[in-house]
Scaffold this motif. Structure first.
Motif, short mmCIF file in Angstrom:
data_model
loop_
_atom_site.label_atom_id
_atom_site.label_comp_id
_atom_site.label_asym_id
_atom_site.label_seq_id
_atom_site.Cartn_x
_atom_site.Cartn_y
_atom_site.Cartn_z
N VAL A 1 7.30 -3.70 9.86
CA VAL A 1 5.87 -3.93 10.07
C VAL A 1 5.12 -2.60 10.14
CG1 VAL A 1 4.20 -4.71 11.81
CG2 VAL A 1 6.10 -6.19 11.15
N LEU A 2 5.69 -1.66 10.91
CA LEU A 2 5.03 -0.35 11.03
C LEU A 2 4.95 0.35 9.69
CD1 LEU A 2 6.42 1.15 14.35
CD2 LEU A 2 4.08 0.42 13.79
N MET A 3 6.04 0.27 8.92
CA MET A 3 6.06 0.95 7.62
C MET A 3 5.03 0.31 6.67
SD MET A 3 8.14 3.34 7.82
CE MET A 3 9.14 3.81 9.19
N HIS A 4 4.93 -1.00 6.75
CA HIS A 4 3.95 -1.72 5.92
C HIS A 4 2.54 -1.24 6.27
CE1 HIS A 4 1.14 -4.99 5.10
NE2 HIS A 4 1.11 -5.31 6.37
N LEU A 5 2.25 -1.16 7.57
CA LEU A 5 0.90 -0.75 7.98
C LEU A 5 0.64 0.71 7.61
CD1 LEU A 5 0.67 -2.62 11.42
CD2 LEU A 5 -0.41 -3.25 9.24
N LEU A 6 1.67 1.53 7.69
CA LEU A 6 1.52 2.94 7.33
C LEU A 6 1.19 3.06 5.83
CD1 LEU A 6 1.84 5.95 8.01
CD2 LEU A 6 4.29 5.73 7.58
N PHE A 7 1.96 2.34 5.03
CA PHE A 7 1.74 2.37 3.57
C PHE A 7 0.33 1.88 3.24
CE2 PHE A 7 1.69 0.24 -0.52
CZ PHE A 7 2.31 1.16 -1.36
N LEU A 8 -0.06 0.78 3.88
CA LEU A 8 -1.37 0.20 3.59
C LEU A 8 -2.50 1.14 4.05
CD1 LEU A 8 -2.64 -2.39 2.42
CD2 LEU A 8 -2.70 -3.31 4.74
N ALA A 9 -2.29 1.78 5.19
CA ALA A 9 -3.35 2.67 5.71
C ALA A 9 -3.59 3.83 4.73
CB ALA A 9 -2.94 3.21 7.08
N VAL A 10 -2.52 4.40 4.20
CA VAL A 10 -2.72 5.51 3.27
C VAL A 10 -3.39 5.00 1.98
CG1 VAL A 10 -1.58 7.33 1.94
CG2 VAL A 10 -0.72 6.74 4.20
N THR A 11 -2.94 3.84 1.51
CA THR A 11 -3.53 3.24 0.31
C THR A 11 -5.03 3.04 0.49
OG1 THR A 11 -1.48 2.03 -0.04
CG2 THR A 11 -3.40 1.23 -1.23
N VAL A 12 -5.38 2.40 1.60
CA VAL A 12 -6.79 2.10 1.86
C VAL A 12 -7.56 3.41 2.05
CG1 VAL A 12 -8.35 1.04 3.54
CG2 VAL A 12 -6.34 -0.20 2.77
N GLY A 13 -6.90 4.41 2.63
CA GLY A 13 -7.54 5.71 2.81
C GLY A 13 -7.95 6.31 1.47
N VAL A 14 -7.09 6.19 0.46
CA VAL A 14 -7.43 6.72 -0.87
C VAL A 14 -8.62 5.94 -1.44
CG1 VAL A 14 -6.61 7.07 -3.24
CG2 VAL A 14 -5.05 7.47 -1.34
N VAL A 15 -8.58 4.61 -1.30
CA VAL A 15 -9.66 3.78 -1.83
C VAL A 15 -10.98 4.14 -1.14
CG1 VAL A 15 -10.51 1.41 -2.10
CG2 VAL A 15 -8.09 1.91 -2.43
N ALA A 16 -10.91 4.44 0.16
CA ALA A 16 -12.12 4.79 0.90
C ALA A 16 -12.74 6.07 0.35
CB ALA A 16 -11.79 4.95 2.39
N GLY A 17 -11.94 6.91 -0.29
CA GLY A 17 -12.46 8.14 -0.88
C GLY A 17 -13.37 7.90 -2.08
N GLY A 18 -13.38 6.67 -2.63
CA GLY A 18 -14.28 6.34 -3.74
C GLY A 18 -13.55 6.35 -5.08
N VAL A 19 -14.27 5.96 -6.13
CA VAL A 19 -13.64 5.81 -7.44
C VAL A 19 -13.25 7.17 -8.01
CG1 VAL A 19 -14.03 5.03 -9.82
CG2 VAL A 19 -14.89 3.68 -7.91
N LYS A 20 -14.17 8.12 -7.93
CA LYS A 20 -13.89 9.41 -8.56
C LYS A 20 -13.07 10.33 -7.66
CE LYS A 20 -16.61 11.97 -11.72
NZ LYS A 20 -15.65 11.93 -12.74
#
Ligand code: PFF
Length: 456
Positions: A148-167
């Motif tokens: 569960v922790l690893m899943h949340l860690l992976f998702l947090a980094v993924t969402v972090g990149v998306v939060a940076g925007g398209v470019k």
């Protein structure tokens, strides 16, 4: 609601890398090798290549066209281009629902690779007897908290990149990670084919066993090709909406499909020889990369501990990066929808998606452990998510997308998108073939895959 200063990818290479980032993922490293293993080696690969070129590529083009033409998120794309026809307005919501559901369990597997990366760093495979190494997987996934922790860690980094925007988020991340992925997989491949006994794995991939070709093989090859190219999930429609009107979509789409194909084949040659070298059944199923591959590292570790650990680290790093660029595209579908439909800021939309995918993902993750007993229609929660998405929703959505491009959009609009208003002579010449594939061949193929999944 479309903001006037909607972001765009910065050029052809950026488009190909971002789309290839979406396409190249667990489907290539985790699913493709075991599909090849289960369905007769080279014969499957050949069918897969043909399916990609003649069926998936037209569908891919259709999705890019729908995105680019509408210049909006995946749901509104159908609404806008159909002039708000009630059916398409409603159907468009599927394009948001499917990737969001997939992100829930895709990030669970992403989390497994993070854990296996840490295991490799702590030399776990080298310190475990080869026959015990596959047991590590069972005890890991069935434990409650670490996955569960690893899943949340992976998702947090993924969402972090998306939060940076398209470019500055998605494009930058893909530009760095995609070339690294190709280098890593080639290094792993070189190592794998140099193992003693690897030759039979190479032969297995090169030697077609035509007797294995059944209708099922065709359906699986087509299904795998759709999944691998991220079709039927709104992701390519969304990325298509960030493609500039000047881009030649035939070039960017073919570039993406070829990169995806190449990566899948490289992954096959990286994994199968190692599997054969270790004397493991090639049709070992989804556990192949979490059970069989670590077995190879453990076995090698008995004689060459440093090399074997380094290769294990590189291998799981490859899996993480590949999974992440794909998961980014899944999350971006929902984010662009929330931004344009609900007027949310990017950051908030990302936070909301983290909560939704994180929450359902936890249930999927726990379904290997404490929630194992929860069965719906005879399936665990994880299997249910995967089955509903990959076998039903994805195909329904892909069918809707091709029917929309082939039968609802006027031919003039499709031609205009495909040829940039008639300014691309090569595209103009092959348009009738592509249009035929789109109108007739692709929809029939999707229907065949759908029924084969159910009836065979
Ligand atoms: N194409 C990805 C893979 O092969 O792993 C999976 C995927 C990503 C499917 C993104 C759909 C999607 F929208």
């Amino acid at each position: 609601m479309v903001s006037r200063n909607r972001e765009k990818f910065g050029g052809r290479l950026a488009v190909i890398l971002a789309m290839a980032g979406s396409a190249i993922g667990l489907g290539n490293i985790w699913r493709f090798p075991y599909m090849v293993g289960e369905h007769g080696g080279a014969a499957f690969v050949i069918v897969y290549i043909l399916a990609t070129l003649f069926i998936s590529l037209p569908v891919f083009l259709a999705e890019v066209m729908i995105g680019r033409r509408s210049h909006t998120n995946a749901r509104d794309a159908f609404a806008r281009l159909s002039r708000h026809h009630p059916f398409w307005r409603t159907a468009g919501y599927l394009t948001i629902l499917i990737p969001t559901l997939i992100a829930c369990y895709y990030s669970v597997i992403g989390g497994w690779s993070v854990d296996y990366f840490f295991k490799s760093c702590s030399l776990a495979f080298v310190h475990t007897a080869p026959e015990e190494v596959s047991g590590l997987f069972g005890s890991f996934v069935s434990s409650a908290w670490t996955p569960v922790l690893m899943h949340l860690l992976f998702l947090a980094v993924t969402v972090g990149v998306v939060a940076g925007g398209v470019k500055s988020g998605i494009e930058k991340f893909s530009k760095v990670s995609l070339p690294i992925l190709f280098v890593l997989i080639v290094v792993i491949l070189a190592y794998s084919v140099s193992l003693p006994g690897a030759g039979s794995g190479v032969r297995y991939l090169l030697h077609p066993d035509w007797s294995e070709l059944t209708p099922r093989t065709f359906a699986y090859a087509m299904g795998q090709s759709f999944y691998s190219l991220s079709l039927g999930m709104g992701a390519i429609i969304t990325y298509g909406s960030y493609v500039s009107k000047k881009e030649n979509i035939l070039v960017t789409s073919t570039g993406t499909a070829v990169s995806d194909l190449l990566f899948a084949i490289l992954a096959g040659f990286a994994i199968m020889p190692a599997v054969f070298a270790a004397g493991i059944e090639p049709g070992a199923g989804p556990g192949l990369i979490f059970q069989s591959v670590p077995y190879v590292f453990a076995q090698m570790g008995e004689t060459l501990p440093v090399l074997s650990s380094a290769m294990a680290i590189l291998f799981f790093l490859t899996v993480i990066v590949a999974a992440m660029t794909s998961c980014i595209s899944l999350v971006e579908v929902g984010v662009s929808f929330l931004m344009e439909r609900a007027g949310m800021k990017r950051g908030r939309a990302c936070a909301l998606l983290f909560l939704i995918c994180g929450g359902f993902g936890v249930l999927c993750s726990l379904s290997f452990g404490p929630l194992r007993g929860v069965q719906i229609a005879g399936m665990s929660i994880f299997d249910l998510f995967d089955w509903v998405c990959s076998n039903i929703l994805l195909l329904v959505m892909a069918l809707l997308a091709v029917l929309f491009a082939g039968w609802i959009l006027p031919r003039r609009v499709v031609h205009d998108e495909f040829t940039n208003g008639g300014t691309l002579p090569v595209n103009d010449r092959i348009f009738p073939v592509v249009y035929f594939l789109l109108r007739w061949v692709a929809p029939v193929a999707v229907v065949i895959i759908f029924f084969t999944n159910f009836m065979l």
